[in-house]
Motif scaffolding. Structure first.
Motif, mmCIF file in Angstrom:
data_model
loop_
_atom_site.group_PDB
_atom_site.id
_atom_site.type_symbol
_atom_site.label_atom_id
_atom_site.label_comp_id
_atom_site.label_asym_id
_atom_site.label_seq_id
_atom_site.Cartn_x
_atom_site.Cartn_y
_atom_site.Cartn_z
ATOM 1 N N ILE A 71 -11.348 35.300 30.627
ATOM 2 C CA ILE A 71 -11.226 33.954 31.188
ATOM 3 C C ILE A 71 -12.408 33.095 30.746
ATOM 4 O O ILE A 71 -12.244 31.948 30.316
ATOM 5 C CB ILE A 71 -11.110 33.998 32.731
ATOM 6 C CG1 ILE A 71 -9.839 34.716 33.164
ATOM 7 C CG2 ILE A 71 -11.202 32.600 33.337
ATOM 8 C CD1 ILE A 71 -8.551 34.031 32.822
ATOM 9 N N VAL A 72 -13.613 33.635 30.834
ATOM 10 C CA VAL A 72 -14.807 32.887 30.419
ATOM 11 C C VAL A 72 -14.712 32.530 28.936
ATOM 12 O O VAL A 72 -14.947 31.381 28.549
ATOM 13 C CB VAL A 72 -16.101 33.675 30.716
ATOM 14 C CG1 VAL A 72 -17.311 33.033 30.043
ATOM 15 C CG2 VAL A 72 -16.328 33.773 32.214
ATOM 16 N N ALA A 73 -14.348 33.500 28.095
ATOM 17 C CA ALA A 73 -14.237 33.232 26.660
ATOM 18 C C ALA A 73 -13.187 32.163 26.381
ATOM 19 O O ALA A 73 -13.406 31.255 25.570
ATOM 20 C CB ALA A 73 -13.901 34.516 25.908
ATOM 21 N N GLY A 74 -12.044 32.264 27.057
ATOM 22 C CA GLY A 74 -10.989 31.265 26.868
ATOM 23 C C GLY A 74 -11.408 29.884 27.329
ATOM 24 O O GLY A 74 -11.134 28.882 26.656
ATOM 25 N N LEU A 75 -12.069 29.820 28.469
ATOM 26 C CA LEU A 75 -12.566 28.528 28.958
ATOM 27 C C LEU A 75 -13.578 27.937 27.974
ATOM 28 O O LEU A 75 -13.529 26.756 27.650
ATOM 29 C CB LEU A 75 -13.212 28.690 30.340
ATOM 30 C CG LEU A 75 -12.263 28.861 31.520
ATOM 31 C CD1 LEU A 75 -13.021 29.342 32.754
ATOM 32 C CD2 LEU A 75 -11.538 27.551 31.816
ATOM 33 N N ARG A 76 -14.490 28.778 27.503
ATOM 34 C CA ARG A 76 -15.509 28.286 26.558
ATOM 35 C C ARG A 76 -14.850 27.835 25.259
ATOM 36 O O ARG A 76 -15.241 26.819 24.694
ATOM 37 C CB ARG A 76 -16.563 29.351 26.330
ATOM 38 C CG ARG A 76 -17.218 29.682 27.674
ATOM 39 C CD ARG A 76 -18.562 30.179 27.792
ATOM 40 N NE ARG A 76 -19.516 30.074 26.769
ATOM 41 C CZ ARG A 76 -20.504 29.172 26.770
ATOM 42 N NH1 ARG A 76 -20.584 28.276 27.725
ATOM 43 N NH2 ARG A 76 -21.401 29.178 25.821
ATOM 44 N N GLY A 77 -13.841 28.553 24.803
ATOM 45 C CA GLY A 77 -13.102 28.128 23.612
ATOM 46 C C GLY A 77 -12.359 26.826 23.833
ATOM 47 O O GLY A 77 -12.088 26.081 22.896
ATOM 48 N N GLY A 78 -12.040 26.532 25.094
ATOM 49 C CA GLY A 78 -11.384 25.280 25.448
ATOM 50 C C GLY A 78 -12.359 24.146 25.748
ATOM 51 O O GLY A 78 -11.945 23.065 26.157
ATOM 52 N N GLY A 79 -13.658 24.404 25.583
ATOM 53 C CA GLY A 79 -14.651 23.347 25.747
ATOM 54 C C GLY A 79 -15.473 23.404 27.029
ATOM 55 O O GLY A 79 -16.369 22.585 27.226
ATOM 56 N N TRP A 80 -15.205 24.354 27.900
ATOM 57 C CA TRP A 80 -15.941 24.498 29.160
ATOM 58 C C TRP A 80 -17.362 24.941 28.863
ATOM 59 O O TRP A 80 -17.587 25.767 27.974
ATOM 60 C CB TRP A 80 -15.211 25.530 30.008
ATOM 61 C CG TRP A 80 -15.700 25.782 31.391
ATOM 62 C CD1 TRP A 80 -15.678 24.918 32.434
ATOM 63 C CD2 TRP A 80 -16.213 27.017 31.906
ATOM 64 N NE1 TRP A 80 -16.144 25.538 33.570
ATOM 65 C CE2 TRP A 80 -16.485 26.824 33.274
ATOM 66 C CE3 TRP A 80 -16.466 28.261 31.348
ATOM 67 C CZ2 TRP A 80 -17.002 27.837 34.081
ATOM 68 C CZ3 TRP A 80 -16.963 29.266 32.149
ATOM 69 C CH2 TRP A 80 -17.229 29.046 33.502
ATOM 70 N N THR A 81 -18.332 24.412 29.601
ATOM 71 C CA THR A 81 -19.730 24.749 29.351
ATOM 72 C C THR A 81 -20.325 25.650 30.427
ATOM 73 O O THR A 81 -21.531 25.892 30.431
ATOM 74 C CB THR A 81 -20.591 23.469 29.226
ATOM 75 O OG1 THR A 81 -20.444 22.703 30.432
ATOM 76 C CG2 THR A 81 -20.182 22.649 28.026
ATOM 77 N N GLY A 82 -19.489 26.163 31.314
ATOM 78 C CA GLY A 82 -19.973 27.020 32.388
ATOM 79 C C GLY A 82 -20.313 28.427 31.919
ATOM 80 O O GLY A 82 -20.227 28.753 30.736
#
Length: 111
Positions: free
Chosen positions: A60-71
């Motif tokens: 989930i973290v990797a996918g969010l980061r790949g989607g532009g999330w900076t968390g």
């Protein structure tokens, strides 16, 4: 809205729909953070239904980061995921599926 043709999956996080995507950079970060094995091992764990919650979280973290999330992963410990852990696991599995398979084009109907 997520586009599966582009390897995207949607997840509602704290009431906001987010687009997740396993970009090459996100995959490299994911593999570096895996506690056991490689990406192939991770895929095998999901296919066998023997994944751990840390696998779900890291995907989930990797996918969010790949989607532009900076968390960071710790941000998800307090986040509300619509549908809870079951949906999080489903989204993680979908991320792997769309990242490593080519979707089939719908058959055109004959005139």
């Amino acid at each position: 809205m997520a586009n599966p043709w582009a390897g995207e999956v949607a997840l509602t996080l704290d009431g906001e729909e987010r687009v997740l995507k396993l970009t090459l950079g996100a995959l490299a970060e994911l593999e570096a953070n895996l506690e056991t094995g490689t990406l192939i091992d991770l895929v095998a764990r999901f296919e066998a239904g023997k994944y751990a919650t840390r696998d779900v979280l890291q995907l989930i973290v990797a996918g969010l980061r790949g989607g532009g999330w900076t968390g960071v992963a710790e941000d998800l410990l307090r986040a509300e995921i619509k549908g809870g852990p079951i949906v999080a696991a489903q989204v993680a599995a979908q991320l792997l599926a769309v990242a490593f398979t080519v979707p089939e084009r719908p058959q055109e109907s004959a005139p």
